[in-house]
Scaffold this motif. Structure first.
Motif, PDB file in Angstrom:
ATOM      1  N   THR A  78      -5.443 -27.765   9.791  1.00 35.42           N
ATOM      2  CA  THR A  78      -4.612 -26.553   9.600  1.00 35.42           C
ATOM      3  C   THR A  78      -3.203 -26.912   8.985  1.00 35.42           C
ATOM      4  OG1 THR A  78      -5.809 -25.483  11.113  1.00 35.42           O
ATOM      5  CG2 THR A  78      -3.690 -24.675  10.504  1.00 35.42           C
ATOM      6  N   ILE A  79      -2.668 -28.166   9.822  1.00 35.71           N
ATOM      7  CA  ILE A  79      -1.487 -28.546   9.538  1.00 35.71           C
ATOM      8  C   ILE A  79      -1.474 -30.150  10.031  1.00 35.71           C
ATOM      9  CG2 ILE A  79      -0.282 -27.905  11.653  1.00 35.71           C
ATOM     10  CD1 ILE A  79       2.165 -27.571  10.039  1.00 35.71           C
ATOM     11  N   ASP A  80      -0.796 -31.037   9.297  1.00 36.30           N
ATOM     12  CA  ASP A  80      -0.697 -32.417   9.657  1.00 36.30           C
ATOM     13  C   ASP A  80       0.407 -32.585  10.790  1.00 36.30           C
ATOM     14  OD1 ASP A  80      -1.093 -34.969   9.799  1.00 36.30           O
ATOM     15  OD2 ASP A  80      -0.807 -35.675   7.622  1.00 36.30           O
ATOM     16  N   VAL A  81       0.009 -32.816  11.880  1.00 39.79           N
ATOM     17  CA  VAL A  81       1.106 -32.971  12.846  1.00 39.79           C
ATOM     18  C   VAL A  81       1.494 -34.482  13.001  1.00 39.79           C
ATOM     19  CG1 VAL A  81       1.740 -32.498  15.187  1.00 39.79           C
ATOM     20  CG2 VAL A  81       0.284 -30.932  14.068  1.00 39.79           C
ATOM     21  N   LEU A  82       3.010 -34.753  12.642  1.00 32.75           N
ATOM     22  CA  LEU A  82       3.256 -36.178  12.701  1.00 32.75           C
ATOM     23  C   LEU A  82       4.014 -36.653  13.731  1.00 32.75           C
ATOM     24  CD1 LEU A  82       4.525 -36.138   8.866  1.00 32.75           C
ATOM     25  CD2 LEU A  82       2.231 -37.074   9.903  1.00 32.75           C
ATOM     26  N   LEU A  83       3.942 -37.624  14.497  1.00 32.27           N
ATOM     27  CA  LEU A  83       4.387 -38.236  15.305  1.00 32.27           C
ATOM     28  C   LEU A  83       5.643 -39.094  15.115  1.00 32.27           C
ATOM     29  CD1 LEU A  83       4.847 -38.744  18.636  1.00 32.27           C
ATOM     30  CD2 LEU A  83       3.345 -40.710  18.258  1.00 32.27           C
ATOM     31  N   GLY A  84       6.947 -38.467  15.339  1.00 32.34           N
ATOM     32  CA  GLY A  84       8.138 -38.900  15.048  1.00 32.34           C
ATOM     33  C   GLY A  84       9.127 -38.973  16.196  1.00 32.34           C
ATOM     34  N   ILE A  85      10.394 -39.556  16.184  1.00 32.28           N
ATOM     35  CA  ILE A  85      11.246 -39.299  17.195  1.00 32.28           C
ATOM     36  C   ILE A  85      12.491 -39.812  16.670  1.00 32.28           C
ATOM     37  CG2 ILE A  85      11.282 -41.947  17.802  1.00 32.28           C
ATOM     38  CD1 ILE A  85      10.744 -40.681  20.810  1.00 32.28           C
ATOM     39  N   GLU A  86      13.690 -39.225  17.174  1.00 32.81           N
ATOM     40  CA  GLU A  86      15.180 -39.582  16.762  1.00 32.81           C
ATOM     41  C   GLU A  86      15.686 -40.595  17.758  1.00 32.81           C
ATOM     42  OE1 GLU A  86      19.171 -37.339  15.127  1.00 32.81           O
ATOM     43  OE2 GLU A  86      17.892 -36.196  16.234  1.00 32.81           O
ATOM     44  N   SER A  87      16.162 -41.489  17.200  1.00 35.74           N
ATOM     45  CA  SER A  87      16.415 -42.748  17.920  1.00 35.74           C
ATOM     46  C   SER A  87      18.248 -42.800  17.601  1.00 35.74           C
ATOM     47  CB  SER A  87      15.867 -43.769  17.810  1.00 35.74           C
ATOM     48  OG  SER A  87      16.837 -44.999  18.517  1.00 35.74           O
ATOM     49  N   ASP A  88      19.313 -42.824  18.680  1.00 34.41           N
ATOM     50  CA  ASP A  88      20.526 -43.184  18.409  1.00 34.41           C
ATOM     51  C   ASP A  88      20.475 -44.597  17.981  1.00 34.41           C
ATOM     52  OD1 ASP A  88      23.019 -41.465  19.279  1.00 34.41           O
ATOM     53  OD2 ASP A  88      21.140 -40.614  20.559  1.00 34.41           O
ATOM     54  N   TYR A  89      21.407 -44.927  17.439  1.00 33.10           N
ATOM     55  CA  TYR A  89      21.776 -46.442  16.808  1.00 33.10           C
ATOM     56  C   TYR A  89      23.087 -47.005  17.643  1.00 33.10           C
ATOM     57  CZ  TYR A  89      22.829 -50.739  14.571  1.00 33.10           C
ATOM     58  OH  TYR A  89      22.845 -52.311  14.711  1.00 33.10           O
ATOM     59  N   PHE A  90      22.790 -47.707  18.644  1.00 37.24           N
ATOM     60  CA  PHE A  90      23.592 -48.373  19.512  1.00 37.24           C
ATOM     61  C   PHE A  90      23.504 -50.330  19.217  1.00 37.24           C
ATOM     62  CE2 PHE A  90      22.739 -44.961  21.859  1.00 37.24           C
ATOM     63  CZ  PHE A  90      23.865 -44.288  22.079  1.00 37.24           C
ATOM     64  N   ALA A  91      24.334 -50.654  18.582  1.00 34.68           N
ATOM     65  CA  ALA A  91      24.213 -52.115  18.191  1.00 34.68           C
ATOM     66  C   ALA A  91      23.792 -52.922  19.491  1.00 34.68           C
ATOM     67  CB  ALA A  91      25.439 -52.548  17.469  1.00 34.68           C
ATOM     68  N   GLU A  92      24.521 -52.542  20.605  1.00 39.39           N
ATOM     69  CA  GLU A  92      24.405 -53.421  21.654  1.00 39.39           C
ATOM     70  C   GLU A  92      23.048 -53.219  22.285  1.00 39.39           C
ATOM     71  OE1 GLU A  92      27.178 -49.843  22.916  1.00 39.39           O
ATOM     72  OE2 GLU A  92      26.355 -50.983  21.148  1.00 39.39           O
ATOM     73  N   TYR A  93      22.363 -52.346  22.096  1.00 35.86           N
ATOM     74  CA  TYR A  93      21.002 -52.070  22.716  1.00 35.86           C
ATOM     75  C   TYR A  93      19.900 -51.892  21.827  1.00 35.86           C
ATOM     76  CZ  TYR A  93      24.274 -50.432  26.524  1.00 35.86           C
ATOM     77  OH  TYR A  93      25.104 -50.244  27.518  1.00 35.86           O
ATOM     78  N   ALA A  94      20.183 -52.149  20.640  1.00 31.58           N
ATOM     79  CA  ALA A  94      19.183 -52.355  19.565  1.00 31.58           C
ATOM     80  C   ALA A  94      17.939 -52.938  19.820  1.00 31.58           C
ATOM     81  CB  ALA A  94      19.896 -52.829  18.062  1.00 31.58           C
ATOM     82  N   GLU A  95      17.827 -54.092  20.410  1.00 30.01           N
ATOM     83  CA  GLU A  95      16.738 -54.860  20.764  1.00 30.01           C
ATOM     84  C   GLU A  95      15.826 -53.914  21.677  1.00 30.01           C
ATOM     85  OE1 GLU A  95      15.439 -57.150  18.592  1.00 30.01           O
ATOM     86  OE2 GLU A  95      17.217 -56.478  17.422  1.00 30.01           O
ATOM     87  N   VAL A  96      16.658 -53.415  22.831  1.00 32.50           N
ATOM     88  CA  VAL A  96      15.968 -52.922  23.890  1.00 32.50           C
ATOM     89  C   VAL A  96      15.222 -51.693  23.182  1.00 32.50           C
ATOM     90  CG1 VAL A  96      16.381 -51.375  26.052  1.00 32.50           C
ATOM     91  CG2 VAL A  96      17.581 -53.546  25.450  1.00 32.50           C
ATOM     92  N   TYR A  97      16.049 -50.952  22.395  1.00 26.21           N
ATOM     93  CA  TYR A  97      15.213 -49.664  21.828  1.00 26.21           C
ATOM     94  C   TYR A  97      14.069 -50.099  20.812  1.00 26.21           C
ATOM     95  CZ  TYR A  97      18.635 -46.098  22.961  1.00 26.21           C
ATOM     96  OH  TYR A  97      19.490 -45.309  23.613  1.00 26.21           O
ATOM     97  N   ARG A  98      14.321 -51.253  20.100  1.00 26.70           N
ATOM     98  CA  ARG A  98      13.221 -51.952  19.110  1.00 26.70           C
ATOM     99  C   ARG A  98      11.936 -51.996  19.920  1.00 26.70           C
ATOM    100  NH1 ARG A  98      14.202 -54.240  14.415  1.00 26.70           N
ATOM    101  NH2 ARG A  98      16.239 -54.934  14.949  1.00 26.70           N
TER     102      ARG A  98
END
Length: 269
Positions: A78-98
């Motif tokens: 019926t519709i293609d539901v895509l799994l996305g997410i919006e992530s803030d970019y914090f340089a000091e925590y980038a590896e944690v988020y990654r």
């Protein structure tokens, strides 16, 4: 091919409706694909939910992913539901988020800069009493951070790249052609796309992100584009989609992109 890759829902604490509401809204306006892309939890704090009116709690992330994947199966055909997410970019925590985000099967991750020098980009009071030179410095830092987020390799899409004008329209007139061009050059070089985000129409600036002038420079630097309403209520899904497509053609774009399994799919305009 009609798509909207940027939608939110109740888990972030500042949007209305559940995920199904947005999918149904997408079907109603004729979308072929809808991306669900709520805000990640804030991983820069040991707290479960450091900012309950900005981002979901850490324990909700797995539930969010599971719900989107379940609805993806339910609406298949019926519709293609895509799994996305919006992530803030914090340089000091980038590896944690990654590390955390890499554990989930996201179709794409939107990287957004929402804070510069510890202050929200939407806080219009941040500009009070700044000298012209200080305004230029803050805007330059904003685009430096966006370029750095592109270089990080964490994101397929960069969110609303001039949203700092949202509640402070004079932002667009702060003269920083060099930093903006350098940012766009980096984005193009890194192969990351930028979204045309129509939520700017709900802010004081009253227009899309980014401006036509930035889109023209983005085309020059080979930056690809995608579409996101940034809907925080179901009625805004695909808001101004046709107008955006028409304007992009006028600027000179011939296609835009969306993502599945982190792979780019080009779509003619």
């Amino acid at each position: 091919m009609k798509f909207d890759l940027h939608t939110h829902h109740f888990r972030c604490g500042h949007a209305d409706g559940n995920i199904r509401d947005y999918i149904e809204a997408g079907i109603a306006v004729g979308l072929d694909a809808i991306g669900i892309s709520d805000h990640t939890p804030y991983f820069g704090s040991p707290s479960e939910q450091a900012f309950p009116l900005i981002a979901m709690g850490k324990s909700e992330l797995t539930h969010y992913v599971d719900e989107v994947l379940s609805l993806k199966k339910e609406y298949e055909g019926t519709i293609d539901v895509l799994l996305g997410i919006e992530s803030d970019y914090f340089a000091e925590y980038a590896e944690v988020y990654r590390k955390i985000l890499s554990a989930y099967p996201f179709d794409y991750v939107i990287g957004s800069v929402h804070n510069v020098k510890g202050i929200s980009i939407f806080n219009k009071n941040r500009w009070k009493n700044l000298t012209p030179q200080e305004q230029i410095a803050d805007k330059t830092e904003y685009y430096r951070m966006i370029a750095e987020s592109a270089r990080s390799g964490m994101f397929q899409i960069l969110g609303h790249i001039d949203a700092m004008k949202g509640n402070y329209p004079p932002f667009s007139d702060i003269p920083t052609p060099g930093p903006i061009d350098e940012c766009l050059r980096v984005i193009g070089e890194c192969g990351v796309s930028i979204e045309i985000n129509t939520s700017g129409g709900t802010k004081l600036c009253g227009g899309w992100y980014p401006s036509d002038a930035i889109l023209e420079r983005a085309l020059f630097w080979g930056v690809e584009v995608t579409f996101g309403s940034d809907a925080h209520k179901p009625s805004r899904v695909a808001d101004d989609w046709e107008l955006v497509a028409s304007r992009l053609k006028e600027i000179g774009y011939t296609e835009w992109v969306y993502y599945k399994q982190r792979q780019k799919i080009n779509v003619p305009l």
